[in-house]
Design a protein around this motif. Structure first.
Motif, short mmCIF file in Angstrom:
data_model
loop_
_atom_site.label_atom_id
_atom_site.label_comp_id
_atom_site.label_asym_id
_atom_site.label_seq_id
_atom_site.Cartn_x
_atom_site.Cartn_y
_atom_site.Cartn_z
N UNK A 13 34.16 41.67 31.51
CA UNK A 13 33.86 40.65 32.53
C UNK A 13 33.95 39.27 31.89
N UNK A 14 34.29 38.29 32.71
CA UNK A 14 34.39 36.92 32.21
C UNK A 14 33.01 36.37 31.89
N UNK A 75 29.60 41.02 47.73
CA UNK A 75 28.83 39.82 47.41
C UNK A 75 29.39 38.59 48.09
N UNK A 76 30.71 38.57 48.28
CA UNK A 76 31.33 37.40 48.92
C UNK A 76 30.80 37.22 50.33
N UNK A 77 30.71 38.32 51.06
CA UNK A 77 30.35 38.25 52.48
C UNK A 77 28.92 38.73 52.73
N UNK A 78 28.19 39.04 51.67
CA UNK A 78 26.80 39.44 51.83
C UNK A 78 26.63 40.75 52.60
N UNK A 112 33.39 35.63 40.67
CA UNK A 112 32.13 34.98 40.37
C UNK A 112 30.98 35.66 41.09
N UNK A 113 31.18 35.97 42.36
CA UNK A 113 30.07 36.43 43.21
C UNK A 113 29.63 37.85 42.87
N UNK A 117 32.51 41.19 38.63
CA UNK A 117 33.65 40.29 38.56
C UNK A 117 34.90 40.80 39.24
N UNK A 118 34.73 41.74 40.15
CA UNK A 118 35.90 42.24 40.87
C UNK A 118 35.54 42.60 42.30
N UNK A 119 36.56 42.85 43.10
CA UNK A 119 36.36 43.16 44.52
C UNK A 119 35.55 44.44 44.67
N UNK A 120 34.61 44.43 45.62
CA UNK A 120 33.74 45.58 45.83
C UNK A 120 34.53 46.86 46.08
N UNK A 121 35.62 46.77 46.81
CA UNK A 121 36.36 48.01 47.13
C UNK A 121 37.12 48.54 45.93
N UNK A 122 37.47 47.67 45.01
CA UNK A 122 38.09 48.11 43.76
C UNK A 122 37.04 48.67 42.82
#
Ligand SMILES: [Zn+2]
Length: 141
Positions: A13-14, A75-78, A112-113, A117-122
């Motif tokens: 992770x970054x 996390x992006x869309x809560x 970031x969210x 550090x990656x898309x929830x579905x991934x």
């Protein structure tokens, strides 16, 4: 790199991602080479060769490490696991339906969210699929 506590393969992770989710008093421990421990049973969230940041050092709720609601998914869309369960109960039959109903995996701030550090579905596609499968099985009884 492998988590020293549980032996799971870490996910790189970054640094900025780790900083965003870690309590300020532990920022000085965050290096440039941090990994995320994906094991649900392990209390380590981030680590590198020298440092282990545990759940108590992290201020965000981490999807794979939570056992009690609210369990965040997107996390992006809560969007939480409960939101997905509600969408499925209200007729969402496919992943695409769930996305449309909840906004899951439609954000762009994952790096970031999301503490991984990656898309929830991934990052954890099976969590949503499990909800869909459980609902299908319940209907077939
Ligand atoms: Zn671990």
């Amino acid at each position: 790199m492998v988590c020293k506590h549980c032996g799971s393969q870490g996910i790189p992770v970054d640094r900025i991602t780790v900083i965003v989710h870690t309590k300020e008093e532990h920022w000085h421990e965050v290096g440039d080479d941090m990994y995320f421990c994906p094991s649900p049973e392990c209390d380590v969230v981030y680590f590198n060769d020298e440092v282990c940041l545990l759940k108590e050092h992290v201020k965000s709720r981490v999807t794979l490490k939570e056992r009690e609601h609210p369990i965040p998914l997107c996390y992006c869309k809560g969007v939480t696991l409960k939101d997905v369960e509600n969408a499925v109960r209200n007729g969402a039959n496919t992943l695409e339906d769930v996305r449309r109903a909840t906004g899951l995996a439609t954000g762009r701030e994952c790096r970031i969210a999301n503490p991984m550090g990656r898309c929830c579905l991934t990052a954890y596609p099976s969590l949503v699929k499990e909800v869909l499968n459980r609902h299908k099985e319940a209907q077939n009884l």
